[in-house]
Design a protein around this motif. Structure first.
Motif, PDB file in Angstrom:
ATOM      1  N   LEU A  59       0.826  -1.202   0.000  1.00  0.00           N
ATOM      2  CA  LEU A  59       0.000   0.000   0.000  1.00  0.00           C
ATOM      3  C   LEU A  59       0.860   1.252   0.000  1.00  0.00           C
ATOM      4  O   LEU A  59       0.616   2.203  -0.770  1.00  0.00           O
ATOM      5  CB  LEU A  59      -0.931   0.003   1.218  1.00  0.00           C
ATOM      6  N   ALA A  60       1.895   1.258   0.851  1.00  0.00           N
ATOM      7  CA  ALA A  60       2.794   2.416   0.923  1.00  0.00           C
ATOM      8  C   ALA A  60       3.548   2.603  -0.388  1.00  0.00           C
ATOM      9  O   ALA A  60       3.739   3.736  -0.854  1.00  0.00           O
ATOM     10  CB  ALA A  60       3.775   2.235   2.086  1.00  0.00           C
ATOM     11  N   PHE A  61       3.977   1.501  -0.983  1.00  0.00           N
ATOM     12  CA  PHE A  61       4.720   1.578  -2.248  1.00  0.00           C
ATOM     13  C   PHE A  61       3.846   2.163  -3.364  1.00  0.00           C
ATOM     14  O   PHE A  61       4.277   3.057  -4.106  1.00  0.00           O
ATOM     15  CB  PHE A  61       5.196   0.180  -2.631  1.00  0.00           C
ATOM     16  N   ILE A  62       2.620   1.687  -3.481  1.00  0.00           N
ATOM     17  CA  ILE A  62       1.726   2.179  -4.534  1.00  0.00           C
ATOM     18  C   ILE A  62       1.338   3.628  -4.277  1.00  0.00           C
ATOM     19  O   ILE A  62       1.254   4.445  -5.206  1.00  0.00           O
ATOM     20  CB  ILE A  62       0.484   1.285  -4.632  1.00  0.00           C
ATOM     21  N   LEU A  63       1.126   3.989  -3.011  1.00  0.00           N
ATOM     22  CA  LEU A  63       0.814   5.380  -2.680  1.00  0.00           C
ATOM     23  C   LEU A  63       1.963   6.305  -3.069  1.00  0.00           C
ATOM     24  O   LEU A  63       1.729   7.448  -3.473  1.00  0.00           O
ATOM     25  CB  LEU A  63       0.506   5.505  -1.189  1.00  0.00           C
ATOM     26  N   GLY A  64       3.205   5.808  -2.958  1.00  0.00           N
ATOM     27  CA  GLY A  64       4.350   6.608  -3.396  1.00  0.00           C
ATOM     28  C   GLY A  64       4.285   6.907  -4.879  1.00  0.00           C
ATOM     29  O   GLY A  64       4.545   8.040  -5.317  1.00  0.00           O
ATOM     30  N   GLY A  65       3.925   5.905  -5.677  1.00  0.00           N
ATOM     31  CA  GLY A  65       3.762   6.122  -7.105  1.00  0.00           C
ATOM     32  C   GLY A  65       2.609   7.063  -7.409  1.00  0.00           C
ATOM     33  O   GLY A  65       2.717   7.942  -8.282  1.00  0.00           O
ATOM     34  N   GLU A  66       1.486   6.910  -6.696  1.00  0.00           N
ATOM     35  CA  GLU A  66       0.346   7.800  -6.892  1.00  0.00           C
ATOM     36  C   GLU A  66       0.697   9.235  -6.515  1.00  0.00           C
ATOM     37  O   GLU A  66       0.240  10.193  -7.162  1.00  0.00           O
ATOM     38  CB  GLU A  66      -0.845   7.321  -6.057  1.00  0.00           C
ATOM     39  N   LEU A  67       1.514   9.408  -5.482  1.00  0.00           N
ATOM     40  CA  LEU A  67       1.934  10.746  -5.077  1.00  0.00           C
ATOM     41  C   LEU A  67       2.765  11.408  -6.175  1.00  0.00           C
ATOM     42  O   LEU A  67       2.558  12.584  -6.507  1.00  0.00           O
ATOM     43  CB  LEU A  67       2.732  10.675  -3.775  1.00  0.00           C
ATOM     44  N   ASN A  68       3.703  10.655  -6.741  1.00  0.00           N
ATOM     45  CA  ASN A  68       4.505  11.202  -7.844  1.00  0.00           C
ATOM     46  C   ASN A  68       3.629  11.598  -9.022  1.00  0.00           C
ATOM     47  O   ASN A  68       3.825  12.652  -9.635  1.00  0.00           O
ATOM     48  CB  ASN A  68       5.543  10.172  -8.301  1.00  0.00           C
ATOM     49  N   ALA A  69       2.658  10.748  -9.352  1.00  0.00           N
ATOM     50  CA  ALA A  69       1.768  11.036 -10.473  1.00  0.00           C
ATOM     51  C   ALA A  69       0.906  12.261 -10.179  1.00  0.00           C
ATOM     52  O   ALA A  69       0.663  13.090 -11.068  1.00  0.00           O
ATOM     53  CB  ALA A  69       0.893   9.824 -10.767  1.00  0.00           C
ATOM     54  N   ALA A  70       0.448  12.396  -8.944  1.00  0.00           N
ATOM     55  CA  ALA A  70      -0.379  13.547  -8.577  1.00  0.00           C
ATOM     56  C   ALA A  70       0.428  14.843  -8.653  1.00  0.00           C
ATOM     57  O   ALA A  70      -0.082  15.877  -9.112  1.00  0.00           O
ATOM     58  CB  ALA A  70      -0.940  13.354  -7.165  1.00  0.00           C
ATOM     59  N   ILE A  71       1.666  14.807  -8.192  1.00  0.00           N
ATOM     60  CA  ILE A  71       2.530  15.993  -8.273  1.00  0.00           C
ATOM     61  C   ILE A  71       2.755  16.385  -9.728  1.00  0.00           C
ATOM     62  O   ILE A  71       2.716  17.574 -10.089  1.00  0.00           O
ATOM     63  CB  ILE A  71       3.865  15.727  -7.563  1.00  0.00           C
ATOM     64  N   ALA A  72       2.974  15.388 -10.588  1.00  0.00           N
ATOM     65  CA  ALA A  72       3.173  15.669 -12.018  1.00  0.00           C
ATOM     66  C   ALA A  72       1.925  16.303 -12.621  1.00  0.00           C
ATOM     67  O   ALA A  72       2.020  17.242 -13.433  1.00  0.00           O
ATOM     68  CB  ALA A  72       3.528  14.382 -12.753  1.00  0.00           C
ATOM     69  N   ARG A  73       0.750  15.819 -12.234  1.00  0.00           N
ATOM     70  CA  ARG A  73      -0.491  16.407 -12.761  1.00  0.00           C
ATOM     71  C   ARG A  73      -0.686  17.836 -12.272  1.00  0.00           C
ATOM     72  O   ARG A  73      -1.127  18.707 -13.020  1.00  0.00           O
ATOM     73  CB  ARG A  73      -1.689  15.533 -12.367  1.00  0.00           C
ATOM     74  N   GLN A  74      -0.356  18.091 -11.001  1.00  0.00           N
ATOM     75  CA  GLN A  74      -0.488  19.441 -10.468  1.00  0.00           C
ATOM     76  C   GLN A  74       0.483  20.401 -11.154  1.00  0.00           C
ATOM     77  O   GLN A  74       0.146  21.557 -11.426  1.00  0.00           O
ATOM     78  CB  GLN A  74      -0.243  19.435  -8.955  1.00  0.00           C
ATOM     79  N   ARG A  75       1.703  19.913 -11.448  1.00  0.00           N
ATOM     80  CA  ARG A  75       2.660  20.749 -12.164  1.00  0.00           C
ATOM     81  C   ARG A  75       2.151  21.074 -13.570  1.00  0.00           C
ATOM     82  O   ARG A  75       2.252  22.224 -14.028  1.00  0.00           O
ATOM     83  CB  ARG A  75       4.005  20.021 -12.264  1.00  0.00           C
ATOM     84  N   ALA A  76       1.606  20.074 -14.249  1.00  0.00           N
ATOM     85  CA  ALA A  76       1.083  20.304 -15.601  1.00  0.00           C
ATOM     86  C   ALA A  76      -0.086  21.281 -15.566  1.00  0.00           C
ATOM     87  O   ALA A  76      -0.188  22.171 -16.432  1.00  0.00           O
ATOM     88  CB  ALA A  76       0.651  18.971 -16.215  1.00  0.00           C
ATOM     89  N   PHE A  77      -0.955  21.149 -14.567  1.00  0.00           N
ATOM     90  CA  PHE A  77      -2.081  22.066 -14.434  1.00  0.00           C
ATOM     91  C   PHE A  77      -1.601  23.484 -14.175  1.00  0.00           C
ATOM     92  O   PHE A  77      -2.113  24.456 -14.765  1.00  0.00           O
ATOM     93  CB  PHE A  77      -2.996  21.599 -13.296  1.00  0.00           C
ATOM     94  N   ARG A  78      -0.600  23.615 -13.300  1.00  0.00           N
ATOM     95  CA  ARG A  78      -0.063  24.938 -12.988  1.00  0.00           C
ATOM     96  C   ARG A  78       0.591  25.566 -14.220  1.00  0.00           C
ATOM     97  O   ARG A  78       0.427  26.757 -14.484  1.00  0.00           O
ATOM     98  CB  ARG A  78       0.967  24.823 -11.857  1.00  0.00           C
ATOM     99  N   ASP A  79       1.325  24.757 -14.981  1.00  0.00           N
ATOM    100  CA  ASP A  79       1.967  25.276 -16.192  1.00  0.00           C
ATOM    101  C   ASP A  79       0.926  25.739 -17.215  1.00  0.00           C
ATOM    102  O   ASP A  79       1.117  26.764 -17.889  1.00  0.00           O
ATOM    103  CB  ASP A  79       2.874  24.206 -16.811  1.00  0.00           C
TER     104      ASP A  79
END
Length: 294
Positions: free
Chosen positions: A265-285
């Protein structure tokens, strides 16, 4: 940090966490964690059998037992003890036949654990796998072999370094400070292996390309979650849980499976966190781009 900046940071962090948890649920994160946990448990025995064969091929007697201790050293003792006991029973069989069907089959089954991690990360990063099955399986087998060699090399260091340090201290007592730094570096290496392994997993396994800055938040989050959840689960087992009354003779393996499920669960959440940060960066850009155009 100024109050307004602190507010914006907290707002952005909340948005990232909400996005990560929401996608974790939509990506069947709990089901994927079960898949990774079961595949990981099934891969542990073949991996250590392959390491035992590899160690026997190079004449490293007892190296597989040391590797087993290293692998399970970070687990709660109540979780690791029954699994280590069963692994010791398996590893008592002499294995010097590196290229036999048994060792090759063990290597293949161990690589299934790598493929489970790949599937989970592709879900987390929302990637569609387009690479060849043969190429992916070769990569998984290569990573298992590389991991086995690294563990054996580290085992060699752990076993021989204290003997060499003690002998050197007898001839050159003045190098005490230097020897202490070597010892610290040796134990630092043990922890760094896990961190490097996590980075390689996020970088190599899922489809697509990611930079270091795209990966490190999820790796740090995974490590922190592992530390907290491992300590909490160990304390829970020591004080409250009694899986023997529920699972009987399977209590040890079921405890290990539940622990691996929590780690997954922790491992997959780490991947989801990275993906969420990437989406937020793309939205901000995109927002900045629209403002500049206006």
């Amino acid at each position: 940090m100024k109050p307004m900046s602190l507010y914006l940071f907290a707002k952005a962090s909340f948005a990232v966490l909400k996005d990560a948890i929401g996608h974790f649920s939509r990506d069947d994160g709990f089901a994927m964690a079960s898949h990774v946990a079961l595949s990981g448990l099934l891969a542990i025995f073949p991996l250590l059998i392959f390491i035992a064969s590899l160690a026997g091929f190079f004449g490293m007697v007892g190296a597989a037992d040391t590797v087993s201790e290293l692998v399970f050293d970070a687990w709660p003792k109540t979780v690791a003890a029954p699994v280590v006991r069963e692994i010791e029973n398996v590893l008592t069989v002499p294995r010097s036949d590196l290229l036999t069907f048994g060792a090759v089959a063990a290597l293949w089954f161990a690589s299934n654990g790598v493929e489970a991690l790949r599937t989970a990360l592709n879900r987390a990063y929302r990637q569609v796998e387009k690479r060849s099955f043969i190429l992916l399986r070769i990569q998984s087998l290569a990573l298992v072999i590389l991991g086995a060699v690294i563990l054996l090399a580290y085992t060699f260091l752990v076993v021989l370094a204290p003997l060499g340090i003690e002998a050197l201290r007898g001839f050159v007592p003045q190098v005490e400070t230097f020897l202490l730094s070597i010892n610290i570096a040796r134990y630092t290496l043990a922890g760094s292996l896990l961190i490097v392994g996590l980075f390689m997993t996020h970088w190599l396994l899922p489809s697509g390309k990611r930079s270091f800055s795209d990966i490190w938040p999820g790796v740090i989050a995974t490590l922190l979650l592992w530390i907290v959840s491992g300590s909490a689960f160990g304390a829970y087992l020591a004080r409250f849980a009694n899986y023997v009354s529920t699972y009987g003779g399977l209590a040890g393996i079921m405890t290990a499976l539940i622990f691996l499920y929590i780690c997954s669960l922790a491992f997959i959440l780490g991947g989801e966190l990275n993906a969420a940060i990437a989406r937020q960066r793309a939205f901000r850009d995109r927002q900045l781009g629209r403002q500049q155009q206006a």
